[in-house]
Design an enzyme around this catalytic site. Structure first.
Site, short mmCIF file in Angstrom:
data_model
loop_
_atom_site.label_atom_id
_atom_site.label_comp_id
_atom_site.label_asym_id
_atom_site.label_seq_id
_atom_site.Cartn_x
_atom_site.Cartn_y
_atom_site.Cartn_z
N ASP A 24 0.83 -1.20 0.00
CA ASP A 24 0.00 0.00 0.00
C ASP A 24 0.87 1.25 0.00
O ASP A 24 1.90 1.27 -0.68
CB ASP A 24 -0.96 -0.04 1.20
CG ASP A 24 -2.33 0.48 0.84
OD1 ASP A 24 -2.46 1.70 0.65
OD2 ASP A 24 -3.27 -0.33 0.74
N SER A 41 -11.72 -1.68 -0.55
CA SER A 41 -10.41 -1.52 0.06
C SER A 41 -10.50 -1.74 1.57
O SER A 41 -9.51 -2.07 2.21
CB SER A 41 -9.86 -0.11 -0.19
OG SER A 41 -9.11 -0.06 -1.37
N HIS A 56 -4.01 5.76 3.34
CA HIS A 56 -4.59 4.52 2.83
C HIS A 56 -3.95 3.29 3.48
O HIS A 56 -4.64 2.42 4.03
CB HIS A 56 -4.42 4.49 1.31
CG HIS A 56 -5.25 3.46 0.61
ND1 HIS A 56 -4.92 2.13 0.59
CD2 HIS A 56 -6.38 3.59 -0.11
CE1 HIS A 56 -5.83 1.47 -0.13
NE2 HIS A 56 -6.72 2.33 -0.57
#
Length: 1047
Positions: A207, A404, A238
């Site tokens: 990520d 996600s 994220h």
């Protein structure tokens, strides 16, 4: 030796000469804008990077500066690698790549593609929550999240996330009650109470990184950076959020496995950009460091991205359990993202707290197998993915939504489940297949969604634990049952029962082999009916002979035998399949592991419906992205430039499928050429949004099927304008190359070849506007017009704006831009059959539909199937006395600058019936066709010659009109044939309206060779007789001369 030296000398100067010649070419946009590109060169084995570089420098004969080895300074540099990254100048690029690919140790060469998500400033979304200017393009994307109002990191930093999807929405709904911990909803506390917390499990998070001193994590083992930025920290949020869902220990946002060892792989920059080479290095490092579980919250539509896809296979083959988000392109079907759509990866979809499929969650089926088969079930499982709490960048918690989020929910649960197995037994028992078995067999099936929306159902952590704690290696089939009585879960199969005489119904299941990374089919699949009625079912199987890595496929091709044409009832039974896997290294018992899989079938069967209720859907002539740039059908849609949803009855046409079955129609799928179906069984052949070419035999057979056998034909076309296609060419940042459409929304030149014998043709307009027929309002979205239609038919015309590039140029030159009357709908009789053509398919396609035209489709099928004529569609005002015939310049021409054979199943291929056709014609040319397979030829590319006629004519209602004129210079007449509706000769040189006689057809193959052989024999015999006569004459003369001399 001299020969070898000569070869070496030739190689030494050949490439420099090619490069020198390439310098003389005029510079193109590609060379001007991209003077050099990076390429991934894959090798056949693992070696140190220095060895690969030395090999290329020694073997590759190229001038200095044509290519350059790029050093990759990252943690993987300490290990052997199977690839290198080269910067290759665009001048002479093809020659250099060709030389590289010819080297013995080189596997292939690919562009080092970028994977990216665009950032958008707060407030830059449009009304649908879509980032302005965002486009669905080739490559992988970080699966977008949606922020809860007031809590997003983007507001703190003035940044946000771009969905890059069709319908991702910024969910700003506040829950009525206080949020529950997602860990509590799955019962993680029960496993924590048993002492299972993810201890000694190595979890890789690919990520945006994580900060080393983050207070929410107790066990960050390693942080690695694979980007070109000099930082290990997460500056976006994220990666931190994903890690928090998996292993966070903050009271407000607990993770599933707080003792899991976190390995943070920073593979995306702050600009959310990554490259194939970064991922390949990071994957290699994950293999080298023995990672247990890997979460990948990215995805994209390109399942033919071979370096990425094959490296994922290698990851799972090395016993790393990969969990990946299925994508945020819902609620559309056929929108699965790669790598989550791969069978060896655990693909995760999202649900809300009401156990409804989240609207953003992508739906199945997989589209790899189309057109000759049927897709697999994906996602594998679903998990809560809306308003989930996770960690912020530095401290505190926030709420996000998206797959996600659902992916790390499952990844965290997997870490928890891995810790259940003692460490010394994990590698023997746990692998990608056994973990998927535990998840799908333990999942709870939801009551509303179908199998292609929810997979096995909602994750059930405790049930999966119960399966794993006593697990013994075995093989299984997912799903393990197909029940036609279980609706809506078994949609679309429960929508339409089986019946005799139909195309095979295909169901594609996944084989999971928990016994080993490789397995073999020991005993082939077999059908075991529960009673005598089950013998009415005939099943053929196609399956993976070798199961690797961990998974394979089992496809059931099901037909009801002809003797069951009047049967009504249920057929039940089992399909069995036995696998074997080699004994693992170090195991005392060296005998192979054996396991038998059982798949349960419960099928509904009805008597064969009448022809007037049967419709055949043409799937074979569809081409979708990948492998080529197939543009969207509606040019008004800006955020999705690719046609990638499969164009299948059960993907983006699933609403139309449901409507037709509700209306009493039975729809079957044709995944093979037109020669592979028997027209007398069907009322209508339905052709929608097709991009493929047609074999010459198909054109002849379809004409005969319509005119002589009474087959109905319904066509929904799309735009095609070469000038507009050229204008749509764009430079793609992901692949760093120019993309140009290989066709329009539909392949109008090919359709015009097909319809030429019927006197019908489409034009090159791109029409937009609204219209109504008898109160039914419709939107015409980038459709085309009708430029030829036979007299006596019915044609409906409306005023539209032509938005094609050709029209724009003309309007600018003439200073015009008004709407003009254009024909868009035509209906006519053709011999015993009936034909209806319409110039737009967006009103049937749920991808970008503005308004549907199901009402029109029903009226068209009433006409083509049963000759029921709607009084409005067949009003006298719509009837044309004389044929419509616009000038030849209005007939669209094929692009000669595109090698269509790279993407086609027809061009340059042989005609053959595939495994989705009736069993009796598998591997043949089809019904009544005994000609040798013919390669389809397109202009500018070599292939077999089909026909030599360049001007083809037809007659309709006594009037002769030119239906197709092909230019001889650079073009060949392709599939066009001479036809008349009166007394003339059809494609196979038989008298019109006569059935094709197979014996005559076979005779036509040997009659000419036989004639030639007999003629040659007669000439030879004649010559022999003359020679004998000459000898006799010579003998007679010589004897007379002798007598004279003697006298």
């Amino acid at each position: 030796m001299t020969h070898k030296r000569a070869s070496a000398a030739a190689a030494a100067w050949a490439l420099p000469l090619l490069l020198a010649l390439s310098l003389l070419r005029p510079s193109s946009d590609e060379e001007t804008l991209t003077p050099s590109r990076n390429y991934v060169v894959r090798f056949t084995d693992y070696r140190r990077a220095a060895e690969h570089r030395a090999y290329l420098e020694e073997e590759l004969r190229a001038p200095l500066g044509a290519w350059q080895w790029i050093e990759r300074r990252n943690p993987a540099a300490a290990f052997p690698t199977d690839f290198g990254v080269l910067e290759i100048r665009d001048v002479g690029r093809r020659a250099v790549i060709g030389e590289i690919e010819r080297l013995a140790r080189v596997k292939d060469v690919h562009v080092d593609a970028t994977y990216s998500r665009s950032l958008f400033a707060e407030g830059s979304r449009n009304g649908d929550g879509v980032a302005l200017g965002a486009k669905k393009r080739p490559g992988k994307l970080l699966t977008s999240m949606s922020f809860e109002e007031g809590e997003e990191e983007g507001k703190e930093r003035g940044l946000g996330y771009s969905p890059i999807s069709n319908s991702s929405i910024s969910w700003r709904r506040k829950l009525m009650l206080q949020r529950s911990q997602v860990t509590s909803l799955f019962g993680a506390e029960r496993l924590w109470a048993k002492g299972f917390t993810g201890s000694q499990v190595k979890m890789a998070i690919f990520d945006t990184g994580i900060r080393a001193d983050h207070p929410h994590f107790r066990n960050i083992k390693e942080r690695t950076n694979w980007t070109n930025e000099d930082t290990l920290n997460d500056n976006l949020g994220h990666g931190t959020f994903v890690a928090g869902v998996i292993a966070g220990e903050a009271a407000e946002c607990l993770g599933f496995a707080p003792d899991t060892e976190i390995y943070a792989f920073r593979v995306f920059t702050d600009a959310q950009v990554s490259y194939t080479s970064w991922f390949l290095d990071a994957f290699n490092y994950a293999i080298a460091t023995n990672i247990d579980v890997l979460n990948l919250s990215i995805g994209g539509p390109d399942y033919l991205d071979l370096p990425f896809v094959e490296k994922v296979w290698e990851i799972t083959a090395n016993n790393i359990i990969m969990v990946s988000a299925i994508g945020n392109d819902g609620p559309l079907y056929g929108t699965l993202n790669n790598p989550a759509d791969q069978s060896d990866v655990i693909g995760v979809g999202g649900i809300d707290y009401n156990n409804h499929i989240a609207s953003f969650s992508s739906r199945g089926m997989t589209t790899w197998e189309i057109p000759h088969g049927y897709g697999r079930i994906k996602p594998d499982v679903v998990a809560y993915g809306r308003d989930i709490m996770g960690s912020k960048i530095s401290t505190g918690c926030k709420s996000l939504s998206g797959t996600s989020v659902a992916s790390p929910v499952v990844a965290g649960a997997v870490c928890l489940l891995v810790s259940v197995i003692p460490k010394d037994k994990r590698k023997a028992l746990l692998n990608p297949a056994s973990m998927k078995q535990a998840l799908v067999e333990g999942a709870t099936k939801l009551s509303g969604p179908n199998m292609y929306e929810q997979g096995a159902g909602r994750l059930d952590l405790w049930e999966s634990y119960e399966i794993l704690k006593n697990y013994q290696p075995r093989a299984s089939i997912f799903p393990s049952i197909l029940d036609y009585t279980d609706c809506p879960y078994s949609w679309p199969f429960c929508r339409q029962p089986l019946y005799a005489g139909a195309m095979p119904v295909i169901f594609n299941a996944t084989i999971l082999n928990g016994m080993g990374v490789i397995g073999y089919v020991k005993d082939p699949p077999a059908w075991h009916p529960f009673d005598e009625v089950g013998n009415l079912l005939s099943i053929h199987f196609t399956y993976s002979d070798v199961i690797w890595p961990w998974t394979g496929h089992l496809a059931l091709h099901m037909q009801i035998k002809d003797e069951g044409s009047q049967f009504s009832g249920v057929i039940e039974g089992n399909v069995t399949l036995t696998l074997s896997s080699p004994a693992p290294a170090g195991e005392r018992n060296l005998n192979p592991r054996i396991s038998t899989c059982v798949f349960y079938l419960k099928l509904k069967v009805i008597p064969t419906p009448p022809r007037s209720r049967r419709v055949l859907w043409d799937q074979y002539h569809n081409i979708k992205y990948p492998p080529g740039y197939i543009p969207r059908d509606s040019l008004d849609v800006r955020n999705d430039i690719l046609d990638w949803h499969g164009d299948h009855l059960h993907t983006n046409f699933h609403i139309m499928f449901n409507m037709l079955t509700d209306a009493g129609y039975y729809i079957e799928t044709l995944g093979s050429p037109f020669t592979c179906f028997e027209a007398s069984r069907y009322g209508t052949l339905l052709m929608v949004d097709l991009e493929e070419e047609y074999f010459a035999e198909e054109i002849g057979k379809l004409r005969d099927d319509v005119v002589n056998k009474g087959l109905g034909l319904a066509i929904f076309a799309e735009w095609y304008n070469v000038d507009s296609m050229v204008k749509m060419r764009f430079f793609d940042d992901n692949t760093r190359s120019w993309w140009t459409p290989i066709t329009g929304g539909a392949n109008i030149p090919a359709l015009n070849d097909l319809l030429a014998p019927l006197g019908i043709a489409f034009g090159d307009k791109i029409l937009n506007g609204d219209f109504s027929i008898n109160g039914e309002h419709s939107h015409y979205a980038s459709g085309t017009d009708i430029v030829r239609f036979p007299g006596g038919g019915y044609v409906h015309s409306f005023k539209f704006q032509d938005n094609s590039e050709s029209a724009a140029v003309q309007n600018r030159a003439q200073n015009t831009g008004t709407t003009k009357l254009s024909a868009i709908l035509g209906l006519a009789e053709a011999g015993r059959g009936r034909v209806a053509v319409y110039g737009d398919s967006n009103c049937l396609d749920s991808s970008h539909m503005v308004t549907n035209c199901y009402w029109l489709l029903r009226k068209i099928l009433d006409f083509t199937n049963r000759n029921i004529r709607d009084p409005v569609l067949f009003s006298e005002s719509a009837k044309i006395k004389y044929p419509i015939y616009e000038e030849e310049s209005r007939s669209p021409l094929r692009r000669t600058d595109v090698n269509f054979s790279q993407y086609s199943k027809v061009t340059g291929r042989d005609l053959v019936c595939h495994h989705d056709s009736r069993f009796e014609v598998w591997g043949t040319k089809g019904y009544g066709i005994q000609l040798m397979g013919r390669s389809r030829k397109l202009p500018g590319y070599p292939s077999m010659e089909l026909v030599s006629d360049s001007n083809i004519t037809t007659e309709s209602s006594g009037s002769r009109l030119d239906v197709l004129t092909m230019q001889k210079s650079g073009r060949n007449s392709i599939g066009a044939t001479a036809h008349r509706f009166g007394n003339s000769t059809d494609f196979l040189t038989f008298v019109n309206r006569d059935e094709v006689d197979v014996r005559m057809l076979m005779a036509s193959q040997w009659i000419i060779p036989l004639f030639l052989a007999v003629t040659c024999l007669l000439l030879f015999l004649s010559w022999g007789v003359r020679q004998k006569r000459r000898k006799r004459r010579r003998g007679s003369v010589s004897s007379r001369l002798t007598n004279l001399v003697s006298q």
